[in-house]
Motif scaffolding. Structure first.
Motif, PDB file in Angstrom:
ATOM      1  N   THR A  71       0.982  -1.014  -0.131  1.00 34.85           N
ATOM      2  CA  THR A  71       0.071   0.030   0.064  1.00 34.85           C
ATOM      3  C   THR A  71       0.723   1.374   0.008  1.00 34.85           C
ATOM      4  N   VAL A 125      -1.546  -1.076  -3.911  1.00 33.98           N
ATOM      5  CA  VAL A 125      -2.986  -0.545  -3.535  1.00 33.98           C
ATOM      6  C   VAL A 125      -2.687   1.102  -3.053  1.00 33.98           C
ATOM      7  N   GLU A 158      -3.376   4.197  -1.450  1.00 35.14           N
ATOM      8  CA  GLU A 158      -3.486   4.735   0.045  1.00 35.14           C
ATOM      9  C   GLU A 158      -4.589   6.023   0.040  1.00 35.14           C
ATOM     10  N   LEU A 181      -8.884   1.355   2.019  1.00 39.90           N
ATOM     11  CA  LEU A 181      -7.521   0.880   2.364  1.00 39.90           C
ATOM     12  C   LEU A 181      -7.804  -0.406   3.133  1.00 39.90           C
ATOM     13  N   GLU A 204      -9.149  -3.074   1.122  1.00 42.50           N
ATOM     14  CA  GLU A 204      -8.235  -3.693   0.153  1.00 42.50           C
ATOM     15  C   GLU A 204      -7.146  -4.572   0.809  1.00 42.50           C
ATOM     16  N   SER A 249       1.819   1.061   3.990  1.00 44.06           N
ATOM     17  CA  SER A 249       1.560   2.426   4.151  1.00 44.06           C
ATOM     18  C   SER A 249       2.776   3.539   4.315  1.00 44.06           C
ATOM     19  N   SER A 301      -3.011   5.453   8.022  1.00 46.51           N
ATOM     20  CA  SER A 301      -2.999   3.935   7.253  1.00 46.51           C
ATOM     21  C   SER A 301      -2.275   3.030   8.123  1.00 46.51           C
ATOM     22  N   CYS A 321      -3.862  -0.456   9.682  1.00 43.90           N
ATOM     23  CA  CYS A 321      -3.473  -1.756   9.133  1.00 43.90           C
ATOM     24  C   CYS A 321      -2.964  -2.721  10.246  1.00 43.90           C
TER      25      CYS A 321
END
Lengths: 441, 315
Positions: free
Chosen positions: A45, A86, A88, A95, A98, A114, A119, A123
């Motif tokens: 990401t 991906v 962000e 996010l 994903e 990230s 993020s 995560c």
């Protein structure tokens, strides 16, 4: 428009919708991975749009370049690697969705999470829940490992506390007699956090510095004339700013035009990524950092050949020098390679499952072109910090540091289990005696 | 007859959602978010009936999410957090609605936008309280007193969202059929006539506005409890725009439209992002353009056309 054509168009749409939903319902691969996979999938990401894409896109290019190199050399443990990217930028709900899709549907083996601290904070709980090894490859917030345990998350670079403390120590070591200070930071979490860290540490190490202005212009502000005017009027000895990307470029250009750099010493811990764009506009003689030790003119890299190979192949492809997110991506990929080697060796040549891979990351020591990084028991990486004074040489068309000090990571990082702000309050001025001498040149 | 068809379509939708969530674990999350956004869009749909577009409903979505973020540590029970979020969002809606209901058309839309952006700035600026753009983490609360495993929790949130979606869908359907709902259409066609009949257009709009704010709050609470991380981006104007986008995509003809739109929107976004990580915005834009050009009644209108009925009322 006849009914018939309408129906057929709708029919086609329905068929297309059916085909799409069909492919989505039956995932390609399951989560069990005891056998050696056909390819090693890595979910990454990063910002592909928006202002932070100045970091995200170069990092993506780096990942693509290094994955190609790894695959040419036979992959990791004989398995070719593939990256799935991906964006962000759309926000947390997208996010997080994903992240789940990559793990549960694509069956990725490792996640790289990230640039944005927000993020990363979103995560890491997912890495706990899905038991998926997640490398926090660029975000800096100190909250991640100080607010909770995350057995599957590892940060393969430094973080906010050392990245702010090192420039402060540099300032205190090389120009100790300043009395007033102003701050101009972007008005969001990093701007606020980095000021809190700086202020707490400064009050502990050099009490009595007067803060003459605290300015927090909004993220992406196009015009700093008000702020520059106030800074010119307040005449601080030192101006501290953790601006980054385009905002830093704008700030430096507008402040330089109005001679603010002649009056005050700037401390810019995230300057490196903007120096190529600024070129000769960046004034010499100000303190600059790079969120790590990966300067192009590192005074004594661990592996000079590897550093120059990386810099040159990146330049050949992108026609510019790599910036710090590129190095952070390189570090994350190096850590992943080292962890797989360690896990495969521990299993006698077998392919590691998620638990065995995570176990290999704990306490991992891996080499970067410039030094060696160790992952502590809480998952935080110990990366040295290099801070210097902006200067110009014949080698680079942009500012690079001179009189660099290499700060050993352990010296500037919060010890395991403590909160940064609490730890910074306990610092004593005699810490300065431990700071190594600047490397001349 | 029409009612029977709508109920069977809704049942088909519920079964479809459950089947998809059962077959693909990662879809549980995406579908929960889609259902939550569908609930928020139901509120937009109420206002659309009166011909008013709100460009600021992210205010209610985010206030619901932040109610969860602030209260979850002291009150970790999803079934209490949901009504609380609804109540607080409804109260904010009442206060804002008292003066917003005086305005129409572009002024209504822009004032909504302004208020939501003020809230966004507050979330960002009150850093000590809200942790700014990094946001607040939400630990999974209990559901009906049960501390669930994370996998069961994901299922529970999907079921909660599904039940609420069906419940609010029926409520909005009944509301639109009631005199209050009919009066909303009256605001769109000719407000003076309403006043002439002795019906206060302001009160009619205010009631719909508060109901829509309340649904926004519920949706935000679900989003907050599902993503388990709440950031100010939820209050940003792009989120409001997303809700209006979904309303147009789904079509304003019936209570099923918003859910159809929201599920399509989320799936298109996920697939676009999976296939072209850097061009997903363009793909979403093209989808919206196609819907506006070829299906002004939205997906719901298209579905009705497929079933051999006249398309529903355009927004």
């Amino acid at each position: 428009m006849s009914t018939q054509t309408q129906l057929s168009r709708r029919g086609a749409l329905a068929v297309a919708a059916g085909a799409v939903s069909g492919s989505l319902l039956w995932p390609g691969s399951g989560s069990a991975q005891a056998q050696k996979p056909a390819e090693l999938k890595v979910g990454i990401t990063t910002f592909l749009s928006g202002p932070a894409s100045v970091f995200g896109v170069p990092a993506r290019h780096t990942a693509e370049m290094l994955f190609e190199e790894i695959n040419r050399a036979g992959g990791i443990g004989g398995v070719p690697v593939r990256a799935l990217f991906v964006d962000e930028a759309p926000g947390t709900d997208h996010l997080v969705g994903e992240f789940r899709r990559l793990v549960q549907n694509e069956g990725v083996h490792v996640m790289f999470a990230s640039i944005s601290s927000g993020s990363c904070l979103a995560c890491t709980p997912l890495s706990d829940e899905l038991r998926k090894t997640t490398i926090l490859w660029d975000c800096g917030t100190q909250r991640i490992f100080e607010e909770g345990r995350h057995p599957y998350a590892f940060r393969t670079q430094g973080y906010a506390t050392p990245e702010v403390l090192a420039p402060l120590l540099y300032l205190l070591k090389t120009r100790p007699d300043f009395r007033t200070l102003a701050v101009i930071n972007q008005d969001y979490a990093w701007g606020r956090d980095s000021w809190e860290i700086w202020k707490t540490a400064m009050d502990a190490l050099k009490p009595g510095v007067r803060v003459v202005a605290e300015l927090f212009p909004r993220l992406g502000a196009p015009d700093y004339s008000t702020e520059v005017t106030r800074l010119l009027a307040a005449r601080p000895d030192v101006i501290y700013s953790t601006h980054w990307g385009g905002d830093l470029v704008t700030l430096v250009r507008q402040a330089a035009e109005r001679r603010l750099f002649d009056r005050s010493t700037f401390v810019l811990p995230v300057a490196e990524a903007s120096l190529q764009i600024l070129g000769r506009t960046m004034p010499a003689g100000h303190i600059i950092g790079t969120r790590g030790d990966h300067w192009n003119n590192h005074p004594r890299p661990r592996d000079p050949a590897r550093l120059s190979r990386f810099v040159e192949s990146y330049r050949r492809r992108q026609n510019e020098y790599p910036i710090y997110p590129c190095h952070h991506m390189y570090q994350a990929i190096s850590a992943m390679q080292a962890a797989y080697e360690k896990a495969i060796a521990a299993k006698g040549g077998g392919w590691p499952n998620d638990q065995e891979l995570a176990a290999a990351f704990r306490g991992l020591e891996f080499a970067t072109p410039t030094s060696t990084i160790t992952l502590r028991e809480d998952g935080q990486g110990l990366e040295d910090q290099i801070v210097g004074v902006s200067s110009f040489t014949d080698r680079f068309p942009f500012a690079v540091p001179k009189d660099m000090i290499i700060f050993p990571a352990a010296m500037v990082s919060t010890p395991v289990g403590q909160k940064s702000v609490d730890w910074l309050k306990t610092l004593k001025p005699d810490l300065l005696a431990q700071v190594p001498a600047p490397i001349a040149g | 007859m029409r009612r029977g068809a709508e109920i069977s379509l809704a049942l088909l939708g519920v079964a479809g959602v459950l089947a998809a969530a059962w077959a693909a674990p990662w879809l549980r999350f995406v579908l929960t978010i889609a259902l939550a956004k569908g609930i928020a869009v139901l509120g937009i749909l109420l206002l659309l009936r009166a011909g008013q577009v709100s460009f600021g409903h992210a205010l209610y979505l985010s206030s619901g999410a932040y109610v969860v973020a602030f209260l979850a540590p002291s009150l970790p029970e999803a079934l209490l957090l949901l009504p609380l979020a609804a109540l607080i969002a409804g109260l904010i809606g009442l206060v804002a609605g008292l003066f917003l209901a005086r305005y129409r058309d572009i002024f209504f839309g822009m004032l909504n936008l302004a208020i939501s952006m003020v809230f966004y700035s507050l979330l960002e600026k009150l850093y000590e309280l809200t942790r700014g753009t990094d946001g607040i983490r939400v630990e999974p609360p209990r559901v009906a007193g049960l501390a669930l495993t994370l996998e069961a929790y994901v299922w529970a949130m999907l079921l909660v969202a599904l039940v609420l979606a069906v419940g609010f869908g029926m409520l909005v359907r009944a509301y639109l059929a009631s005199p209050m709902g009919q009066a909303l259409a009256g605001i769109k066609t000719r407000e003076t006539r309403l006043e002439f009949m002795g019906v206060s257009a302001r009160r009619v709009l205010l009631a719909a506005y508060v109901l829509s704010a309340l649904m926004g709050g519920v949706a935000g609470a679900i989003v907050g409890m599902t993503t388990r991380h709440v950031t100010p981006l939820l209050a940003y104007w792009t989120t409001s725009g997303e809700l209006v986008f979904i309303a147009i995509l789904g079509g304003a003809g019936g209570a099923l439209g918003p859910f159809l739109g929201a599920v399509t929107y989320e799936l298109v976004r996920v697939y676009a992002a999976a296939a072209f990580a850097e061009a997903w915005q363009a793909i979403l834009g093209v989808v919206l353009l196609l819907v506006i050009l070829f299906a002004p009644g939205g997906l719901w209108g298209m579905l009705l056309g497929l079933l051999g009925r006249r398309p529903g009322r355009a927004p």
